[in-house]
Design a protein around this motif. Structure first.
Motif, PDB file in Angstrom:
ATOM      1  N   HIS A 150     -10.739 -25.949 -67.805  1.00 43.40           N
ATOM      2  CA  HIS A 150     -11.362 -26.146 -66.498  1.00 43.40           C
ATOM      3  C   HIS A 150     -10.624 -27.217 -65.733  1.00 43.40           C
ATOM      4  O   HIS A 150     -10.440 -28.315 -66.234  1.00 43.40           O
ATOM      5  N   ALA A 151     -10.177 -26.873 -64.565  1.00 46.97           N
ATOM      6  CA  ALA A 151      -9.581 -27.860 -63.665  1.00 46.97           C
ATOM      7  C   ALA A 151     -10.586 -28.187 -62.584  1.00 46.97           C
ATOM      8  O   ALA A 151     -11.242 -27.283 -62.061  1.00 46.97           O
ATOM      9  N   PRO A 152     -10.745 -29.455 -62.228  1.00 45.35           N
ATOM     10  CA  PRO A 152     -11.731 -29.817 -61.222  1.00 45.35           C
ATOM     11  C   PRO A 152     -11.452 -29.118 -59.890  1.00 45.35           C
ATOM     12  O   PRO A 152     -10.305 -29.017 -59.459  1.00 45.35           O
ATOM     13  N   THR A 153     -12.483 -28.617 -59.255  1.00 41.36           N
ATOM     14  CA  THR A 153     -12.369 -28.002 -57.943  1.00 41.36           C
ATOM     15  C   THR A 153     -13.146 -28.841 -56.946  1.00 41.36           C
ATOM     16  O   THR A 153     -13.816 -29.804 -57.313  1.00 41.36           O
ATOM     17  N   HIS A 154     -13.058 -28.477 -55.670  1.00 37.18           N
ATOM     18  CA  HIS A 154     -13.790 -29.223 -54.649  1.00 37.18           C
ATOM     19  C   HIS A 154     -15.280 -29.240 -54.945  1.00 37.18           C
ATOM     20  O   HIS A 154     -15.955 -30.249 -54.733  1.00 37.18           O
ATOM     21  N   ALA A 155     -15.794 -28.129 -55.486  1.00 40.26           N
ATOM     22  CA  ALA A 155     -17.224 -28.052 -55.777  1.00 40.26           C
ATOM     23  C   ALA A 155     -17.628 -29.020 -56.877  1.00 40.26           C
ATOM     24  O   ALA A 155     -18.782 -29.422 -56.976  1.00 40.26           O
ATOM     25  N   ASP A 156     -16.657 -29.398 -57.723  1.00 43.31           N
ATOM     26  CA  ASP A 156     -16.975 -30.311 -58.812  1.00 43.31           C
ATOM     27  C   ASP A 156     -17.058 -31.754 -58.335  1.00 43.31           C
ATOM     28  O   ASP A 156     -17.572 -32.614 -59.032  1.00 43.31           O
ATOM     29  N   HIS A 157     -16.530 -32.048 -57.154  1.00 45.81           N
ATOM     30  CA  HIS A 157     -16.427 -33.430 -56.713  1.00 45.81           C
ATOM     31  C   HIS A 157     -17.721 -33.908 -56.067  1.00 45.81           C
ATOM     32  O   HIS A 157     -17.724 -34.474 -54.983  1.00 45.81           O
ATOM     33  N   ASP A 158     -18.840 -33.669 -56.744  1.00 48.76           N
ATOM     34  CA  ASP A 158     -20.091 -34.201 -56.264  1.00 48.76           C
ATOM     35  C   ASP A 158     -20.325 -35.557 -56.899  1.00 48.76           C
ATOM     36  O   ASP A 158     -19.481 -36.076 -57.619  1.00 48.76           O
ATOM     37  N   HIS A 159     -21.483 -36.134 -56.626  1.00 47.49           N
ATOM     38  CA  HIS A 159     -21.753 -37.492 -57.104  1.00 47.49           C
ATOM     39  C   HIS A 159     -21.630 -37.593 -58.626  1.00 47.49           C
ATOM     40  O   HIS A 159     -21.060 -38.534 -59.161  1.00 47.49           O
ATOM     41  N   GLU A 160     -22.164 -36.598 -59.329  1.00 48.01           N
ATOM     42  CA  GLU A 160     -22.183 -36.662 -60.785  1.00 48.01           C
ATOM     43  C   GLU A 160     -20.806 -36.432 -61.383  1.00 48.01           C
ATOM     44  O   GLU A 160     -20.555 -36.802 -62.516  1.00 48.01           O
ATOM     45  N   ALA A 161     -19.887 -35.765 -60.624  1.00 51.18           N
ATOM     46  CA  ALA A 161     -18.595 -35.403 -61.182  1.00 51.18           C
ATOM     47  C   ALA A 161     -17.558 -36.508 -61.046  1.00 51.18           C
ATOM     48  O   ALA A 161     -16.464 -36.381 -61.561  1.00 51.18           O
ATOM     49  N   MET A 162     -17.876 -37.575 -60.334  1.00 51.75           N
ATOM     50  CA  MET A 162     -16.893 -38.615 -60.089  1.00 51.75           C
ATOM     51  C   MET A 162     -16.992 -39.744 -61.118  1.00 51.75           C
ATOM     52  O   MET A 162     -18.062 -40.075 -61.602  1.00 51.75           O
ATOM     53  N   ASP A 163     -15.843 -40.310 -61.417  1.00 53.82           N
ATOM     54  CA  ASP A 163     -15.756 -41.429 -62.351  1.00 53.82           C
ATOM     55  C   ASP A 163     -16.295 -42.681 -61.654  1.00 53.82           C
ATOM     56  O   ASP A 163     -15.822 -43.057 -60.584  1.00 53.82           O
ATOM     57  N   ASN A 164     -17.283 -43.329 -62.256  1.00 53.45           N
ATOM     58  CA  ASN A 164     -17.890 -44.497 -61.608  1.00 53.45           C
ATOM     59  C   ASN A 164     -17.439 -45.830 -62.213  1.00 53.45           C
ATOM     60  O   ASN A 164     -17.984 -46.868 -61.860  1.00 53.45           O
ATOM     61  N   HIS A 165     -16.434 -45.825 -63.066  1.00 56.47           N
ATOM     62  CA  HIS A 165     -15.960 -47.069 -63.686  1.00 56.47           C
ATOM     63  C   HIS A 165     -14.908 -47.744 -62.796  1.00 56.47           C
ATOM     64  O   HIS A 165     -13.842 -48.160 -63.269  1.00 56.47           O
ATOM     65  N   VAL A 166     -15.224 -47.903 -61.526  1.00 53.02           N
ATOM     66  CA  VAL A 166     -14.224 -48.378 -60.565  1.00 53.02           C
ATOM     67  C   VAL A 166     -13.794 -49.815 -60.824  1.00 53.02           C
ATOM     68  O   VAL A 166     -12.711 -50.231 -60.383  1.00 53.02           O
TER      69      VAL A 166
END
Length: 322
Positions: A150-166
């Protein structure tokens, strides 16, 4: 005797606070003779607020060191204290989505700052695919069934799909710190000069740390490192590294994926598998034993941010030249 869950107790306190109207009314004046009450989700953010706010802030982190933020519920005491907080600094953890609307219902005057503002977020590591001498090994569920590539798509880039360890990247922490500085100035304008001076010193320390890390990693030829939980994505991106994650979405690898991880570790001359105290080291220990390596713990949620990143850098770079 029936045990009462901490989350239920915290919710009961929250409902009680709403019922009796403990919080100050919206727009009420902030007494300038007391420190600002600031909450953050994780400990490193509390460290940043303390550096910038100095004696003008009293900071509490919701998730303490050693606790897992992905499975955390506030204590009744924290919920009660939040009813009178001036500022909450969030970073995208799931507990924020669950609790912040309830907290805001009791404390409408509390400002909420998203520490990720003005930061380009990266997707969480997708289902781990590892190129090795045998081909490709996919992460598998505990029953051994592999996930689909699975490669990330635009639909995957929601709040839950993003890395939060900024906060694992010093240059990004400078941006986060500027947002914290501005939020504190808005709450207490008479202390603006102090907040700006504190931020400038903090930013200079971050610049020095960034330069130190770059110099330490410059001669490193193998740019991959192995971790149990993928918490170091922003650090890796900043310094041209690649983290290989053992677990995916809280699941340990199945037998096939574990074999692939072991092959990848050997192919990339991995000698250390990094773990953090919030997760079981079992799978990491299996890999380390198979490659004749070792497991080392480094905590991205530790309070001493500078010491943590220096330790991580040393573990990736290996022994310093004499």
């Amino acid at each position: 005797m029936m045990a009462v869950r901490a989350g239920s107790a915290a919710l009961a306190v929250l409902l009680m606070v709403v019922a009796i109207g403990v919080s100050r009314p919206a727009g009420a004046a902030d007494p300038g003779d007391r420190p600002l009450s600031v909450f953050t989700t994780v400990v490193p953010l509390a460290t940043f607020v303390e550096r910038i706010g100095g004696d003008q802030v009293q900071v509490q982190a919701m998730v303490r060191s050693g606790q897992n933020p992905h499975a955390y519920e506030p204590s009744p005491r924290q919920v009660a204290a939040l009813a009178d907080a001036d500022l909450y600094v969030r970073v995208g953890m799931s507990l924020e989505d669950a609790w912040l609307p309830r907290i805001r219902a009791t404390n409408a005057r509390m400002r909420v700052l998203d520490a990720r503002d003005n930061i380009r977020l990266r997707p969480r590591d997708a289902a781990q695919v590892i190129d090795d001498a045998r081909g490709r090994a996919d992460h598998a569920h505990d029953d051994g069934t592999p996930n689909q590539d699975h490669a990330p798509t635009h639909a995957d880039h929601d709040h839950e799909a993003m890395d939060n360890h900024v906060w694992t990247s010093p240059p990004l922490v400078k941006s986060m710190g500027a947002g914290i500085r501005d939020a504190l100035i808005a709450l207490r304008p008479d202390q603006a000069d102090a907040f700006r001076a504190n931020y400038d010193r903090f930013a200079a320390d971050l610049d020095a740390l960034d330069a130190e890390i770059r110099a330490r990693l410059a001669p490193v030829k193998e740019r991959r490192f192995m971790v149990f939980h993928p918490a170091w994505g922003y650090f890796a991106e900043t310094y041209g590294l690649t983290q290989i994650s053992v677990e995916y979405e809280g699941k340990e690898p199945g037998a096939r994926a574990l074999a692939g991880l072991i092959d990848a570790a050997r192919a990339n001359a991995v000698a250390v598998v990094l773990v953090q105290p919030q997760f079981s080291p079992r799978a990491a220990e299996q890999i380390a034993a198979a490659i004749g390596g070792r497991v080392e713990s480094v905590d991205p949620l530790a309070a001493d941010y500078f010491a943590t990143l220096r330790r991580l850098t040393d573990l990736i770079a290996g022994p310093a030249a004499p």
